[in-house]
Design a protein around this motif. Structure first.
Motif, PDB file in Angstrom:
ATOM      1  N   THR A 242     -47.469  28.897  61.352  1.00  0.00           N
ATOM      2  CA  THR A 242     -46.750  29.852  61.784  1.00  0.00           C
ATOM      3  C   THR A 242     -45.385  30.229  61.142  1.00  0.00           C
ATOM      4  N   LEU A 243     -45.136  31.176  60.945  1.00  0.00           N
ATOM      5  CA  LEU A 243     -43.764  32.127  59.990  1.00  0.00           C
ATOM      6  C   LEU A 243     -42.857  31.583  61.533  1.00  0.00           C
ATOM      7  N   PHE A 244     -41.362  30.908  60.598  1.00  0.00           N
ATOM      8  CA  PHE A 244     -40.260  31.166  62.082  1.00  0.00           C
ATOM      9  C   PHE A 244     -39.042  31.467  60.629  1.00  0.00           C
ATOM     10  N   LEU A 245     -37.785  31.547  60.864  1.00  0.00           N
ATOM     11  CA  LEU A 245     -36.621  32.013  60.871  1.00  0.00           C
ATOM     12  C   LEU A 245     -36.187  31.066  60.930  1.00  0.00           C
ATOM     13  N   GLY A 246     -34.946  30.474  60.291  1.00  0.00           N
ATOM     14  CA  GLY A 246     -34.552  29.204  60.106  1.00  0.00           C
ATOM     15  C   GLY A 246     -33.022  29.318  59.657  1.00  0.00           C
ATOM     16  N   ILE A 247     -32.379  28.213  59.644  1.00  0.00           N
ATOM     17  CA  ILE A 247     -31.008  27.916  59.063  1.00  0.00           C
ATOM     18  C   ILE A 247     -31.197  27.309  57.830  1.00  0.00           C
ATOM     19  N   GLN A 248     -30.392  27.534  56.951  1.00  0.00           N
ATOM     20  CA  GLN A 248     -30.496  26.892  55.037  1.00  0.00           C
ATOM     21  C   GLN A 248     -29.368  26.322  55.030  1.00  0.00           C
ATOM     22  N   PHE A 249     -28.777  24.969  55.290  1.00  0.00           N
ATOM     23  CA  PHE A 249     -27.379  24.792  54.284  1.00  0.00           C
ATOM     24  C   PHE A 249     -27.516  24.704  52.734  1.00  0.00           C
ATOM     25  N   PRO A 250     -27.715  25.763  51.912  1.00  0.00           N
ATOM     26  CA  PRO A 250     -27.997  25.693  50.249  1.00  0.00           C
ATOM     27  C   PRO A 250     -27.584  24.391  49.287  1.00  0.00           C
ATOM     28  N   ASN A 251     -25.840  24.224  50.029  1.00  0.00           N
ATOM     29  CA  ASN A 251     -24.944  23.142  49.550  1.00  0.00           C
ATOM     30  C   ASN A 251     -25.130  22.845  49.927  1.00  0.00           C
ATOM     31  N   ILE A 252     -24.651  21.610  49.952  1.00  0.00           N
ATOM     32  CA  ILE A 252     -23.942  20.268  50.890  1.00  0.00           C
ATOM     33  C   ILE A 252     -22.587  20.232  50.319  1.00  0.00           C
ATOM     34  N   ASN A 253     -21.918  20.516  51.081  1.00  0.00           N
ATOM     35  CA  ASN A 253     -20.383  20.156  50.714  1.00  0.00           C
ATOM     36  C   ASN A 253     -19.887  18.619  52.052  1.00  0.00           C
ATOM     37  N   ASP A 254     -18.928  17.643  50.931  1.00  0.00           N
ATOM     38  CA  ASP A 254     -17.983  17.414  51.346  1.00  0.00           C
ATOM     39  C   ASP A 254     -17.377  17.249  52.243  1.00  0.00           C
ATOM     40  N   LYS A 255     -16.815  16.740  53.507  1.00  0.00           N
ATOM     41  CA  LYS A 255     -15.750  17.938  54.302  1.00  0.00           C
ATOM     42  C   LYS A 255     -15.132  17.199  54.672  1.00  0.00           C
ATOM     43  N   ASP A 256     -15.933  15.927  54.511  1.00  0.00           N
ATOM     44  CA  ASP A 256     -13.800  14.526  54.017  1.00  0.00           C
ATOM     45  C   ASP A 256     -13.187  14.447  52.513  1.00  0.00           C
ATOM     46  N   LEU A 257     -13.366  15.855  51.375  1.00  0.00           N
ATOM     47  CA  LEU A 257     -12.335  16.021  50.407  1.00  0.00           C
ATOM     48  C   LEU A 257     -10.984  15.953  50.610  1.00  0.00           C
ATOM     49  N   LYS A 258     -10.984  15.383  49.912  1.00  0.00           N
ATOM     50  CA  LYS A 258      -8.422  14.649  49.322  1.00  0.00           C
ATOM     51  C   LYS A 258      -8.106  15.245  48.614  1.00  0.00           C
ATOM     52  N   TRP A 259      -6.840  15.389  49.141  1.00  0.00           N
ATOM     53  CA  TRP A 259      -6.106  14.794  47.649  1.00  0.00           C
ATOM     54  C   TRP A 259      -6.533  14.253  46.642  1.00  0.00           C
ATOM     55  N   GLU A 260      -6.252  14.551  45.211  1.00  0.00           N
ATOM     56  CA  GLU A 260      -6.407  13.537  43.933  1.00  0.00           C
ATOM     57  C   GLU A 260      -4.605  13.493  43.937  1.00  0.00           C
ATOM     58  N   ILE A 261      -4.548  11.556  44.278  1.00  0.00           N
ATOM     59  CA  ILE A 261      -3.568  11.546  43.799  1.00  0.00           C
ATOM     60  C   ILE A 261      -2.880  11.278  42.306  1.00  0.00           C
ATOM     61  N   THR A 262      -1.687  11.239  41.904  1.00  0.00           N
ATOM     62  CA  THR A 262      -1.122  11.063  40.818  1.00  0.00           C
ATOM     63  C   THR A 262      -0.448   9.756  41.238  1.00  0.00           C
ATOM     64  N   ASP A 263      -0.724   8.526  40.720  1.00  0.00           N
ATOM     65  CA  ASP A 263       0.442   7.791  40.537  1.00  0.00           C
ATOM     66  C   ASP A 263       1.519   6.909  39.248  1.00  0.00           C
ATOM     67  N   GLU A 264       2.449   6.940  38.634  1.00  0.00           N
ATOM     68  CA  GLU A 264       3.229   6.834  38.225  1.00  0.00           C
ATOM     69  C   GLU A 264       4.324   5.704  37.392  1.00  0.00           C
ATOM     70  N   PHE A 265       4.153   5.007  36.773  1.00  0.00           N
ATOM     71  CA  PHE A 265       5.364   3.727  36.795  1.00  0.00           C
ATOM     72  C   PHE A 265       6.282   4.317  34.774  1.00  0.00           C
ATOM     73  N   ASN A 266       6.627   5.107  34.847  1.00  0.00           N
ATOM     74  CA  ASN A 266       7.811   4.909  33.574  1.00  0.00           C
ATOM     75  C   ASN A 266       8.850   4.547  33.062  1.00  0.00           C
ATOM     76  N   PHE A 267       9.171   3.757  32.241  1.00  0.00           N
ATOM     77  CA  PHE A 267       9.757   2.734  31.496  1.00  0.00           C
ATOM     78  C   PHE A 267      10.992   3.800  30.458  1.00  0.00           C
ATOM     79  N   GLY A 268      12.224   4.318  29.746  1.00  0.00           N
ATOM     80  CA  GLY A 268      12.821   4.962  29.234  1.00  0.00           C
ATOM     81  C   GLY A 268      13.531   4.682  28.730  1.00  0.00           C
TER      82      GLY A 268
END
Length: 1024
Positions: free
Chosen positions: A660-686
């Motif tokens: 039997t033919l049905f009409l449904g819902i599809q998620f063609p791309n699964i994304n991460d709902k918990d995406l978060k910041w890229e964090i850059t940590d840096e030490f510098n001595f001069g």
């Protein structure tokens, strides 16, 4: 004379009104008028104690507010009483007061009081004395940027700042790629943040170089932390010119020149081409010649000569500035025209800028900075570059109005047809401005509210003209265009940023405090409409979508919107100008992440110690400046698409269940709902130092920068239904570690000669440290083979290819190898590994090795200036080492057609039984596997700029009422020394919004690179 006339009118008026004697006042007025009449015009030049012109030095009439500033040549012109005095001053130099004594020419040398560390530099949301700066900050004067005939200021800093790599292109209106201390991301963007007069932006092609006062580059996390989420890749601060109290000054800066390609690839001529292809076909192919002798008609076409030209370039700028103690203004207008070296490719830009300061009272001050830029670009047809490399030289380019039919001989499209039968124009309008109100309610406290705007309106028109086989000299082939496709693209973007800050400065005995607090809000909107239609008439006046054939129209409308909100705070503290502390905190919120991960907090702290001020250093004479710096900080990165953290459903998707033919819902791309910041940590001595009687100054820095939670793709099970079976998440760590050294020596020889030498060098090591379950990122295919791989323990976009270790010279070599089907003259690939981790006698993907990356290990620059009386000479050089380039255009040859042309060196040096001692394989018709054979050194040394100028003595210009005049000759990209065999060792990969990270993952792969251009120009700097 207006003030005198007005005064006399007032006297007459009062005399008639009150009939009271005012002889005393009248006498005083006449005395003032007489004094004014005795004013004389004084001109001259202000230079440093090293003999260099001092730009923007202030020249005031003693005892008045009348004054002017020096121009780019250090020249000034001012009206002053002959018996008065002039006061000369500039930040970091000792002021001088000089009696005029009726002289009309006064040249002054100002003495540097504390060398570089007393200069004021721009930092985030404020300024600091350089001696108080605790972060890694580099400064470049605007006059240095304007010397070079380039469109953007970042092109002019190549080789001038340690740790900053600038990758430029010869294409007009191209935005150079800037890498500050390496590449710190793969997906979330790698370009720095640009801040122009307080306006945050990612594109500075609208900025006129002549309008710039200074550029500061914030390199370490301590310096950039005040900009939080936008600063992970460094910050470039640009400050444009402002007016100063005094009479109106007018400047004109003009330049005209020509551009040409610096290095072209020499392609095989007609006979070489036929000999190579026939050898490959007869001995290693079908056995029959591929190019018959009848095809050799003497065309011998050099396709690069056909599509390239010598381009004309010009740049004209006029500036007006002046004001009084209540109002100052700077107004400029500029025109830039740049003909590209590719036929049909050019760019024109018109700019206007108005910067004004209104001092309303001691409490209120209003500042405005506004610019408008209008650009018109005829885009480069990059297909023409590719086809010119592959096109057969046996076909003429064009004769008597008809084109050579390259496709009729089984070859590529005629490159001239690509150019002349396609139209691509982009019109852009850019409005940028910052409007601020400063309030100083009490001593030491400044409240500032500023609104910045950045509006961009871009329209692109692309059209493919109709043509069929009748335009060619000979019939046949498949190069036709019958659709007459019109494409209209309209991209509108607007961004506003509202900054509200409070700055409090206080000195208590030896304690100095500057405390900054603030809140910022930002919103960005983007709307794109792309419409296409076929069978649109070729008349430009009829280029409308509705003019096309009915039913062929398509319209796609997309957009973007995001918002940011931030809170920031910073404390600058110094004790006795000796011990320094800078502490910063910024809280950033962004709509690009889910509510659970929306906010990020980015702190930093930096310490500094001016050692030279200590008592134990008082008796030494070696150092005049010696400062130690140390810092740590964190910054974020939210530079991703706004919709990556949620999945969008597709409705009414048909599927069958139980027949039997049905009409449904599809998620063609699964994304991460918990995406978060890229964090850059840096030490510098001069370390910052000045020594040897202030002649030698320098900076040394070591940094360790780590980006955590970097975005990368991981694989998904196919059962989940994701379109590409992968999704983006925070799953890797990227490090950049290195050191930087910059040295400057300034001195003079006698009274006529001055010179300055500057050198800088930087080393950086880039590495993927931990994929945390993420999958290696593979770059695009080149010649049907993947080339780059971003993986654990390797630099980003490392070449992952077979290891070429020689050429087969005997049948016994072939029999003992893993390439049993090889022929003499074929490349030998090393058998590295098999399924069990050991060589298995088969050459496949398991035998690939890492063979370096485009990212250089070392960048450097050597710069110098020499002055002799009124003559000046400057040289700017730039180079890098440890970089590799994948010669993709050579590797892709033969992928589609066997009749592709070859490079002359390949044809000349190929392996034959009579020429076995070579590293070039035998003649082949198809593409070769990706291997180290195509990986070449990307090292180079370039003379970026050489300029010779002459400044006319001010005394010779007085009669023409000219305050300054300098003429110069300049050469840009004069000479490049490199072992790379392509057009240029600078590989600027263009960003593709549809493929995030593609520019990073494919960097260093040479496919359709626009050649670097060499410019010869003549220029004039004129002041009134």
């Amino acid at each position: 004379m207006r003030p005198i006339i007005f005064t006399l009118q007032k006297l007459v008026f009062f005399w008639r009104q009150i009939k009271t004697p005012v002889l005393t006042l009248f006498t005083l007025t006449l005395m003032a008028a007489n004094a004014n009449a005795q004013n004389i015009r004084v001109t001259g030049r202000v230079v440093t104690d090293a003999g260099q012109p001092l730009v923007n030095a202030t020249v005031l009439v003693s005892g008045s507010s009348s004054g002017v500033t020096t121009d780019t040549s250090g020249m000034y012109s001012i009206s002053a009483p002959g018996n008065g005095s002039l006061v000369f001053s500039s930040i970091g130099f000792a002021s001088q007061t000089v009696a005029i004594n009726n002289r009309t020419t006064i040249d002054i040398t100002l003495i540097n009081t504390a060398q570089q560390l007393e200069q004021v530099v721009v930092v985030g949301y404020g300024t600091q004395r350089r001696r108080d700066v605790t972060g890694a900050v580099a400064s470049i004067a605007g006059v240095e940027l304007a010397k070079q005939p380039v469109q953007t200021p970042t092109q002019a800093i190549q080789g001038r700042v340690a740790g900053v790599q600038v990758i430029s292109s010869g294409e007009p209106n191209s935005l150079p790629a800037v890498r500050i201390r390496g590449t710190g991301s793969t997906i979330a963007g790698v370009n720095p943040l640009y801040v122009v007069d307080g306006v945050l932006t990612d594109d500075i092609r609208n900025i006129n170089n002549s309008d710039i006062t200074s550029m500061e580059i914030l390199k370490d996390a301590s310096a950039t932390a005040i900009y939080g989420m936008r600063a992970a890749n460094g910050v470039v601060l640009i400050t444009t010119k402002k007016g100063r109290p005094g009479k109106t000054s007018v400047t004109y800066d003009g330049m005209v020149g020509v551009r040409e390609a610096t290095d072209l690839v020499d392609m095989a001529g007609e006979n070489q081409y036929a000999g190579y292809l026939n050898e490959a076909s007869i001995y290693y192919g079908s056995g029959s010649p591929l190019v018959p002798s009848t095809a050799l008609t003497g065309a011998n076409t050099d396709w690069y000569d056909e599509i390239l030209r010598t381009g004309f370039t010009q740049n004209h700028n006029v500036g007006l500035s002046g004001g009084n103690d209540k109002f100052t203004y700077y107004l400029s207008t500029g025109y830039l025209s740049d003909e590209g070296i590719l036929e049909g490719n050019d760019y024109n830009r018109f700019t206007v800028r108005s910067n004004n300061d209104f001092t309303i009272s001691k409490v209120f001050k209003l500042t405005t900075s506004a610019s408008f830029a209008k650009g018109n670009a005829n885009g480069a047809n990059f297909n023409a570059f590719s086809n010119a490399y592959r096109a057969a030289p046996i076909v003429p380019a064009k004769e008597n109005g008809k084109y050579g039919n390259t496709s009729a001989v089984g070859n590529v499209a005629n490159p001239l047809v690509d150019i002349e039968k396609n139209y691509n124009q982009t019109l852009d309008d850019r409005i940028q401005g910052n409007f601020g109100l400063d309030i100083k309610p009490i001593a030491g406290l400044t409240l500032r509210s500023a609104m910045g705007i950045d509006l961009s309106y871009v329209k692109t028109t692309a059209y493919g003209y109709y043509y069929d086989g009748s335009i060619f000299l000979t019939p046949g082939g498949n190069q036709i265009s019958v659709n007459q496709t019109l494409s209209l693209t309209k991209n509108d973007a607007n961004r506003w940023i509202w900054d509200n800050t409070a700055t409090y400065t206080k000195t208590i005995d030896k304690h100095n405090f500057t405390i900054l607090g603030g809140v910022t809000a930002e919103e960005y909107k983007f709307n794109s409409i792309v419409g296409t239609a076929n069978q649109v008439p070729g008349n430009k006046d009829q280029w409308f979508l509705n003019a096309g054939a009915s039913g062929t129209q398509t319209v796609v409308n997309t957009g973007d919107k995001y918002a940011r909100n931030s809170y920031l705070g910073r404390v600058n503290y110094s004790y006795n100008n000796r011990y320094l502390l800078t502490a910063t905190i910024r809280a950033d919120g962004t709509s690009r992440f889910s509510s659970d991960n929306r906010w990020g907090y980015f702190p930093s702290v930096a310490l500094g110690w001016n050692m030279v001020d200590e008592n134990f250093m008082s008796k030494q004479n070696l150092f005049s400046v010696l400062k130690l710096r140390g810092s740590w900080g964190q910054v974020g990165n939210d530079n991703i698409a706004s919709s990556l953290y949620y999945s969008i459903a597709r409705q009414n998707v048909p599927y069958f269940f139980d027949n039997t033919l049905f009409l449904g819902i599809q998620f063609p791309n699964i994304n991460d709902k918990d995406l978060k910041w890229e964090i850059t940590d840096e030490f510098n001595f001069g370390v910052d130092f000045t020594m040897l009687d202030k002649r030698l100054s320098g900076t040394i820095d070591y940094y360790d920068k780590k980006t955590d939670n970097a975005l990368i793709y991981i694989n998904l099970p196919a059962i989940l239904g994701d379109a590409d079976n992968k999704y983006l998440t925070n799953a890797t760590t990227i490090t950049n570690k290195g050191f930087e050294l910059g040295l400057t020596w300034t001195d003079k020889i006698g009274k006529d000669w001055t010179y300055s030498i500057n050198g800088n060098v930087a080393h950086n090591k880039n590495r993927i440290e931990n994929l945390n379950g993420g999958q290696p990122l593979i770059g695009d295919l080149v010649g049907n083979y993947p080339v780059t791989k971003t993986d654990n323990g390797q630099p980003i976009a490392s070449y992952f290819v077979l290891d070429n270790v020689g050429i087969f010279q005997s049948e016994s070599e072939i029999a003992a190898s893993a390439q049993k089907g090889a022929r003499l003259g074929d490349l030998i690939y090393r058998d590295v590994s098999g399924p069990d981790g050991k060589p298995d006698g088969v050459i496949n993907d398991l035998d690939r090795i890492y063979a370096g990356s485009y990212q250089p290990k070392v960048t450097y620059g050597i710069n110098g200036t020499v002055g002799y009386r009124d003559f000046d000479l400057s040289i700017n050089t730039y180079g890098l080492a440890g970089s590799k380039i994948y010669n993709g255009k050579k590797a892709a040859r033969g992928t589609i057609q066997q009749t592709d042309n070859i490079e002359a060196d390949v044809a000349r040096h190929r392996w034959t039984p009579n020429n076995p001692n070579t590293d070039v394989p035998r003649a082949t018709l198809g593409a070769l596997p990706a291997s180290t054979y195509f990986v070449e050194s990307g090292d180079f040394f370039r003379i970026n700029n050489l300029t010779v100028g002459y400044t006319f003595p001010s005394g010779k210009l007085e009669k023409a009422r000219i305050s300054s005049l300098r003429v110069y000759l300049t050469a840009q990209n004069l000479l490049t020394i490199t072992p790379y065999t392509g057009f240029t060792p600078e590989m600027r990969a263009a960003d593709d919004p549809a493929k995030p990270g593609a520019a990073v993952l494919n960097q260093g792969v040479d496919i359709n690179t626009y050649p670097t251009t060499r410019t010869f120009a003549f220029g004039v700097n004129l002041g009134f």
